[in-house]
Structures are given as structure tokens and as C-alpha cells.
Design a protein around this motif. Structure first.
Motif, PDB file in Angstrom:
ATOM      1  N   ASP A 229     -80.051  19.579 -14.354  1.00 37.25           N
ATOM      2  CA  ASP A 229     -81.565  19.841 -14.736  1.00 37.25           C
ATOM      3  C   ASP A 229     -82.622  19.026 -15.007  1.00 37.25           C
ATOM      4  O   ASP A 229     -83.499  19.074 -15.552  1.00 37.25           O
ATOM      5  N   ILE A 230     -82.308  18.024 -14.113  1.00 34.85           N
ATOM      6  CA  ILE A 230     -83.185  16.801 -13.904  1.00 34.85           C
ATOM      7  C   ILE A 230     -84.487  17.765 -12.668  1.00 34.85           C
ATOM      8  O   ILE A 230     -83.697  18.247 -11.709  1.00 34.85           O
ATOM      9  N   ILE A 231     -85.663  17.777 -12.957  1.00 33.07           N
ATOM     10  CA  ILE A 231     -86.574  18.445 -12.267  1.00 33.07           C
ATOM     11  C   ILE A 231     -87.464  17.576 -11.309  1.00 33.07           C
ATOM     12  O   ILE A 231     -88.125  18.212 -10.433  1.00 33.07           O
ATOM     13  N   ASP A 232     -87.512  16.279 -11.613  1.00 30.48           N
ATOM     14  CA  ASP A 232     -88.554  15.513 -10.829  1.00 30.48           C
ATOM     15  C   ASP A 232     -87.767  14.215 -10.670  1.00 30.48           C
ATOM     16  O   ASP A 232     -87.827  13.500 -11.872  1.00 30.48           O
ATOM     17  N   VAL A 233     -87.966  13.492  -9.654  1.00 29.10           N
ATOM     18  CA  VAL A 233     -87.536  11.919  -9.607  1.00 29.10           C
ATOM     19  C   VAL A 233     -88.532  11.353  -8.585  1.00 29.10           C
ATOM     20  O   VAL A 233     -89.067  11.884  -7.804  1.00 29.10           O
ATOM     21  N   PRO A 234     -88.859  10.127  -8.871  1.00 34.91           N
ATOM     22  CA  PRO A 234     -89.964   9.573  -7.980  1.00 34.91           C
ATOM     23  C   PRO A 234     -89.219   9.326  -6.519  1.00 34.91           C
ATOM     24  O   PRO A 234     -87.941   9.187  -6.343  1.00 34.91           O
ATOM     25  N   HIS A 235     -89.951   9.214  -5.435  1.00 37.10           N
ATOM     26  CA  HIS A 235     -89.456   9.460  -3.998  1.00 37.10           C
ATOM     27  C   HIS A 235     -88.762   7.983  -3.672  1.00 37.10           C
ATOM     28  O   HIS A 235     -87.688   7.907  -3.210  1.00 37.10           O
ATOM     29  N   ASP A 236     -89.236   7.010  -4.510  1.00 41.32           N
ATOM     30  CA  ASP A 236     -88.661   5.374  -4.083  1.00 41.32           C
ATOM     31  C   ASP A 236     -87.687   5.208  -4.950  1.00 41.32           C
ATOM     32  O   ASP A 236     -87.223   3.995  -5.074  1.00 41.32           O
ATOM     33  N   MET A 237     -87.372   5.871  -6.043  1.00 39.88           N
ATOM     34  CA  MET A 237     -86.407   5.631  -7.072  1.00 39.88           C
ATOM     35  C   MET A 237     -84.852   5.116  -6.600  1.00 39.88           C
ATOM     36  O   MET A 237     -84.744   3.798  -6.912  1.00 39.88           O
ATOM     37  N   LEU A 238     -84.463   5.751  -5.569  1.00 42.01           N
ATOM     38  CA  LEU A 238     -82.962   5.041  -5.122  1.00 42.01           C
ATOM     39  C   LEU A 238     -83.310   3.750  -4.394  1.00 42.01           C
ATOM     40  O   LEU A 238     -82.345   2.884  -4.765  1.00 42.01           O
ATOM     41  N   LYS A 239     -84.277   3.579  -3.656  1.00 41.31           N
ATOM     42  CA  LYS A 239     -84.579   2.215  -2.938  1.00 41.31           C
ATOM     43  C   LYS A 239     -84.542   1.228  -4.257  1.00 41.31           C
ATOM     44  O   LYS A 239     -84.319   0.027  -4.177  1.00 41.31           O
ATOM     45  N   LYS A 240     -85.378   1.478  -5.206  1.00 43.76           N
ATOM     46  CA  LYS A 240     -85.621   0.610  -6.181  1.00 43.76           C
ATOM     47  C   LYS A 240     -84.303   0.207  -6.868  1.00 43.76           C
ATOM     48  O   LYS A 240     -83.888  -1.000  -7.266  1.00 43.76           O
ATOM     49  N   PHE A 241     -83.665   1.270  -7.119  1.00 44.60           N
ATOM     50  CA  PHE A 241     -82.308   1.005  -7.748  1.00 44.60           C
ATOM     51  C   PHE A 241     -81.231  -0.032  -6.724  1.00 44.60           C
ATOM     52  O   PHE A 241     -80.693  -1.103  -7.134  1.00 44.60           O
ATOM     53  N   VAL A 242     -81.431   0.440  -5.502  1.00 42.62           N
ATOM     54  CA  VAL A 242     -80.525  -0.497  -4.673  1.00 42.62           C
ATOM     55  C   VAL A 242     -81.092  -1.828  -4.350  1.00 42.62           C
ATOM     56  O   VAL A 242     -80.365  -2.891  -4.668  1.00 42.62           O
ATOM     57  N   VAL A 243     -82.372  -1.835  -4.295  1.00 50.99           N
ATOM     58  CA  VAL A 243     -82.982  -3.540  -4.017  1.00 50.99           C
ATOM     59  C   VAL A 243     -82.813  -4.306  -5.449  1.00 50.99           C
ATOM     60  O   VAL A 243     -82.616  -5.468  -5.087  1.00 50.99           O
ATOM     61  N   SER A 244     -82.874  -3.697  -6.334  1.00 51.79           N
ATOM     62  CA  SER A 244     -82.680  -4.408  -7.731  1.00 51.79           C
ATOM     63  C   SER A 244     -81.275  -5.301  -7.700  1.00 51.79           C
ATOM     64  O   SER A 244     -81.325  -6.395  -8.564  1.00 51.79           O
ATOM     65  N   GLY A 245     -80.241  -4.852  -7.112  1.00 51.45           N
ATOM     66  CA  GLY A 245     -79.062  -5.637  -7.032  1.00 51.45           C
ATOM     67  C   GLY A 245     -78.355  -5.332  -8.333  1.00 51.45           C
ATOM     68  O   GLY A 245     -77.060  -5.923  -8.597  1.00 51.45           O
ATOM     69  N   LEU A 246     -78.638  -4.698  -9.326  1.00 46.18           N
ATOM     70  CA  LEU A 246     -78.001  -4.509 -10.866  1.00 46.18           C
ATOM     71  C   LEU A 246     -76.853  -3.602 -10.485  1.00 46.18           C
ATOM     72  O   LEU A 246     -76.690  -2.601  -9.707  1.00 46.18           O
ATOM     73  N   ASP A 247     -75.892  -3.563 -11.402  1.00 47.78           N
ATOM     74  CA  ASP A 247     -74.717  -2.910 -11.370  1.00 47.78           C
ATOM     75  C   ASP A 247     -74.785  -1.500 -11.877  1.00 47.78           C
ATOM     76  O   ASP A 247     -74.351  -0.555 -11.062  1.00 47.78           O
ATOM     77  N   ILE A 248     -75.398  -1.249 -12.782  1.00 43.61           N
ATOM     78  CA  ILE A 248     -75.432  -0.168 -13.646  1.00 43.61           C
ATOM     79  C   ILE A 248     -76.931   0.219 -14.076  1.00 43.61           C
ATOM     80  O   ILE A 248     -77.620  -0.756 -14.843  1.00 43.61           O
ATOM     81  N   ILE A 249     -77.612   1.304 -13.767  1.00 43.17           N
ATOM     82  CA  ILE A 249     -78.820   1.283 -13.884  1.00 43.17           C
ATOM     83  C   ILE A 249     -79.307   2.793 -14.319  1.00 43.17           C
ATOM     84  O   ILE A 249     -78.949   3.767 -13.932  1.00 43.17           O
ATOM     85  N   THR A 250     -80.178   3.073 -15.377  1.00 42.55           N
ATOM     86  CA  THR A 250     -80.766   4.194 -15.927  1.00 42.55           C
ATOM     87  C   THR A 250     -82.182   4.034 -15.840  1.00 42.55           C
ATOM     88  O   THR A 250     -82.844   3.191 -16.318  1.00 42.55           O
ATOM     89  N   PRO A 251     -83.063   5.084 -15.603  1.00 45.28           N
ATOM     90  CA  PRO A 251     -84.263   5.075 -15.775  1.00 45.28           C
ATOM     91  C   PRO A 251     -84.753   5.409 -17.004  1.00 45.28           C
ATOM     92  O   PRO A 251     -84.119   5.966 -17.797  1.00 45.28           O
ATOM     93  N   PHE A 252     -86.218   5.838 -17.252  1.00 46.90           N
ATOM     94  CA  PHE A 252     -86.487   6.410 -18.504  1.00 46.90           C
ATOM     95  C   PHE A 252     -86.497   7.812 -18.077  1.00 46.90           C
ATOM     96  O   PHE A 252     -87.455   8.198 -17.319  1.00 46.90           O
ATOM     97  N   CYS A 253     -86.175   8.645 -18.911  1.00 45.84           N
ATOM     98  CA  CYS A 253     -86.069   9.987 -18.695  1.00 45.84           C
ATOM     99  C   CYS A 253     -86.848  10.856 -19.661  1.00 45.84           C
ATOM    100  O   CYS A 253     -86.638  10.704 -21.171  1.00 45.84           O
ATOM    101  N   ARG A 254     -87.889  11.351 -19.297  1.00 47.49           N
ATOM    102  CA  ARG A 254     -88.714  11.922 -20.175  1.00 47.49           C
ATOM    103  C   ARG A 254     -88.720  13.658 -20.226  1.00 47.49           C
ATOM    104  O   ARG A 254     -87.870  14.043 -19.307  1.00 47.49           O
ATOM    105  N   LYS A 255     -89.042  14.336 -21.257  1.00 46.08           N
ATOM    106  CA  LYS A 255     -89.083  15.865 -21.478  1.00 46.08           C
ATOM    107  C   LYS A 255     -90.198  16.423 -20.699  1.00 46.08           C
ATOM    108  O   LYS A 255     -91.081  16.278 -21.200  1.00 46.08           O
TER     109      LYS A 255
END
Length: 366
Positions: free
Chosen positions: A213-239
Motif C-alpha cells: 500500500d505504498i503509493i509513491d517513492v522517489p525515482h532516485d530512492m534506491l540509488k540513494k540507499f545503495v550509494v550510502s553504503g548503510l546496512d539497513i535503511i528506512t525513509p520517512f513514510c508519510r500518510k
């Protein structure tokens, strides 16, 4: 007389030569005359006619349907006989999602097609992506199978899977009220997450969990996660897609309440109790957004959108189907906190990994 004998011998020789020639021609394989024979059907596998399973070496995708007991799976993947070179050095990512039925994709008239459009919008090489969806409706499993098949093939994904695990028919799974209802519901979800993970993860380098039921994500979200190098990541989820009202209360850092000695004794003995973990001195991701933080450590994550390096899952970090925090050897129902996604960071920390928020990356929940 001698001439007649010579003619007969020549005739016999000619017939013999023709026979040998015909036999050799017959034995020669000819791709133009007949297709390559498909291997025999294995038990519990059904051929998909539109995919021409395994019949031609130049078929870009192969697929199958597999059913055992109360579980079924449709899987389609790129033909390993055909190389698909890529110039990208980005990691391979497996996208996973749970859905109850075809109405679980954000409400209103949204459908699986809308969910897949959102995945398509990610700015990431599609040949490095795989997809796994677990659904709990037999009817919708049959309906969604061709949609998943078409998406994987048209977008050029590495692999796609649609799994069926029939829903628990007991009312407790849908009853959100009280500690008992929430515990059983989240325990069930944790088991589904783990099954989806175990059946889907292959050679990928990371896993991206996205709630249906997620209806929108930024186009560059996955690349940002990957480039960060962090192990486990969650973004800010708004209603919703307007405003900044926080939806995910399971992602936080700091402290939560603890049960009293009497409540803890009741929890360990399996007796009814009204104790529910609550935020006391904890910091939510929306607070981190307000503080302007690009990244911040977390003590707990939610599952709306969750990026996990595959090596973390392979190290044993899964979704505990019981309250991990506060349990002991004599407890029949676990402890008092840390069930499902809220136990991930505790498990990760014990094996050398950490959870993080990226508050400026905003996703929208339906």
C-alpha cells in the motif's frame, strides 16, 4: 548371362547405398523440421504455454508454476543460456512485498499494475532487479500471475516470483485490538515475511521491502540507499501524498516503556495483560526530518519501505515472530517488545550491523 548378373549386382549395390543414405539423413537432427523436445514435466509443475517453457535455447525467459500443500509459486526468470551483459557496477536488488489480495495496493481503484508502475519508475538498471510478491488469495493469485509475467519480461527484470500462502482464517489475524490481537497479527506477518525472503533471495546483494500500500517513492530512492553504503535503511513514510503526517510509528530511536514486574510475570506465564509498548523518550523519523538530518541511527524500523543488505539477512537477521525483547527460557510467548520489524535492529546489532533512517527521502503510504 554374365551381363545380367552384373546388372543385378549393381542394382543391389545401388539399393544398399540409397538405404544407408536415407538412414543417415533420417538420423540427422534438423531444427527446421522439428522443435527441440522439451524435458519431461516434473511433479507439481505446470507448463505455461505462452512462455514456451525450455523449448528453444533463444527464449529469453523461462517459467513454471509449482504447488505443494497449501503453498503455490509462479516463477519466471531470464534464461541462463542467454547472457545479458550490463555496464553497471551497481548491486543486484530483490524487491519484496506482501499483499493480502488484489485490493491491497493502496486503496481506491489502485491495483498491482499501479504498484508495478511505481517500481518501473525507479531510476535503476532493470536487469539488476528481481521481484517477489506473496499474496493470500487463490483467486487473485491466478489473476495476477500474467501481470507479473508480463512486467518481468517487458521491463527486462532478472527474475520475478508470485507466491500464494492462504490466509489464516482465524479472526485473530485481522483483530488489531489489544496486546493479544496485535501480537498474533504481527507474528503472522513476520512469518510471511520470512517465508517470502527464504523462497526469493538468490544471488542478490540487497533486499528492498516495499509494502503493497505504498503509493509513491522517489525515482532516485534506491540509488540513494545503495550509494550510502548503510546496512539497513528506512525513509520517512508519510500518510498520503500531501503534507508530512508521519505514518510509520515503528521506526524510532531512544527508549520505550517497560512493563512492571507484575506485567512481566504475566507475560512470561502467558496470562492476559493490558501491557502495550509505548513511546516514552523516543525520536521518530518525522522528528529527524524536522531536524534536517540526512541520516540518523535507529533502534527500530518499520516495514513500509525497508532496505537491507543481503548479507545482513544471510547472517541470520530476520523478522522475529514473537516479542524478542524481555524473553527468557521459561517464557511461553516471548517477551514484551521487538516483534516483526521492531526486532530487526536488535538482531542486527548483535551480529555487527546497524539500522539507519534517511529522513529526507520521503515515501507515501495510501
Amino acid at each position: 548371362m554374365r551381363a545380367r548378373l552384373v546388372i543385378q549386382m549393381l542394382s543391389i549395390l545401388l539399393v544398399s547405398m540409397c538405404t544407408v543414405l536415407i538412414v543417415r539423413i533420417y538420423r540427422l537432427p534438423s531444427r527446421s523440421l522439428a522443435p527441440r523436445a522439451a524435458p519431461p514435466v516434473r511433479r507439481n509443475e505446470v507448463r505455461l504455454p505462452n512462455l514456451h517453457q525450455w523449448q528453444y535455447s533463444n527464449n529469453p525467459y523461462v517459467g513454471k508454476v509449482h504447488a505443494v500443500e497449501e503453498f503455490a509459486a509462479f516463477q519466471i526468470e531470464a534464461n541462463p543460456a542467454m547472457s545479458r551483459p550490463t555496464s553497471s557496477d551497481l548491486p543486484r536488488v530483490l524487491i519484496l512485498s506482501l499483499a493480502f489480495n488484489r485490493l491491497s495496493f493502496g486503496g481506491g481503484d489502485r491495483s498491482l499494475a499501479d504498484f508495478l508502475d511505481m517500481i518501473q519508475s525507479l531510476d535503476y538498471p532493470k536487469e539488476l532487479l528481481s521481484l517477489g510478491i506473496l499474496i493470500s488469495s487463490q483467486r487473485d493469485f491466478d489473476r495476477l500471475m500474467p501481470i507479473v509475467s508480463s512486467f518481468v519480461q517487458t521491463q527486462g527484470l532478472q527474475r520475478g516470483s508470485l507466491f500464494l500462502r492462504e490466509a489464516d482464517r482465524s479472526g485473530s489475524i485481522r483483530d488489531h485490538r489489544g496486546r493479544s490481537g496485535q501480537t498474533q497479527r504481527r507474528s503472522h506477518i513476520a512469518k510471511l515475511r520470512n517465508e517470502l525472503l527464504f523462497r526469493s533471495l538468490d544471488n542478490e546483494d540487497a533486499v528492498l521491502w516495499i509494502d503493497s500500500d505504498i503509493i509513491d517513492v522517489p525515482h532516485d530512492m534506491l540509488k540513494k540507499f545503495v550509494v550510502s553504503g548503510l546496512d539497513i535503511i528506512t525513509p520517512f513514510c508519510r500518510k498520503g501524498t500531501v503534507g508530512l503526517r508521519n505514518h510509520d510509528l515503528n521506526a524510532w530511536s531512544g527508549k520505550r516503556t517497560r512493563p512492571s514486574p507484575e506485567q512481566l510475570r504475566a507475560i512470561h506465564s502467558g496470562e492476559p495483560t493490558d501491557y502495550v509498548p509505548r513511546h516514552s523518550n523516543s525520536h521518530l523519523v518525522n522528528n529527524m526530518y524536522d531536524d534536517g538530518l540526512e541520516r540518523a541511527p535507529l533502534d527500530s524500523v518499520g516495514g513500509t519501505v525497508l532496505y537491507v543488505k543481503a548479507k545482513v539477512h544471510r547472517a541470520g537477521v530476520i523478522f522475529p515472530p514473537f516479542h524478542l525483547i524481555g524473553t527468557d527460557w521459561d517464557s511461553e510467548d516471548g517477551g514484551y517488545d521487538g516483534i516483526e520489524t521492531e526486532g530487526v535492529c536488535y538482531m542486527a546489532r548483535t551480529v555487527g550491523y546497524r539500522c539507519w533512517a534517511m529522513p529526507q527521502v520521503i515515501v507515501s503510504h495510501g
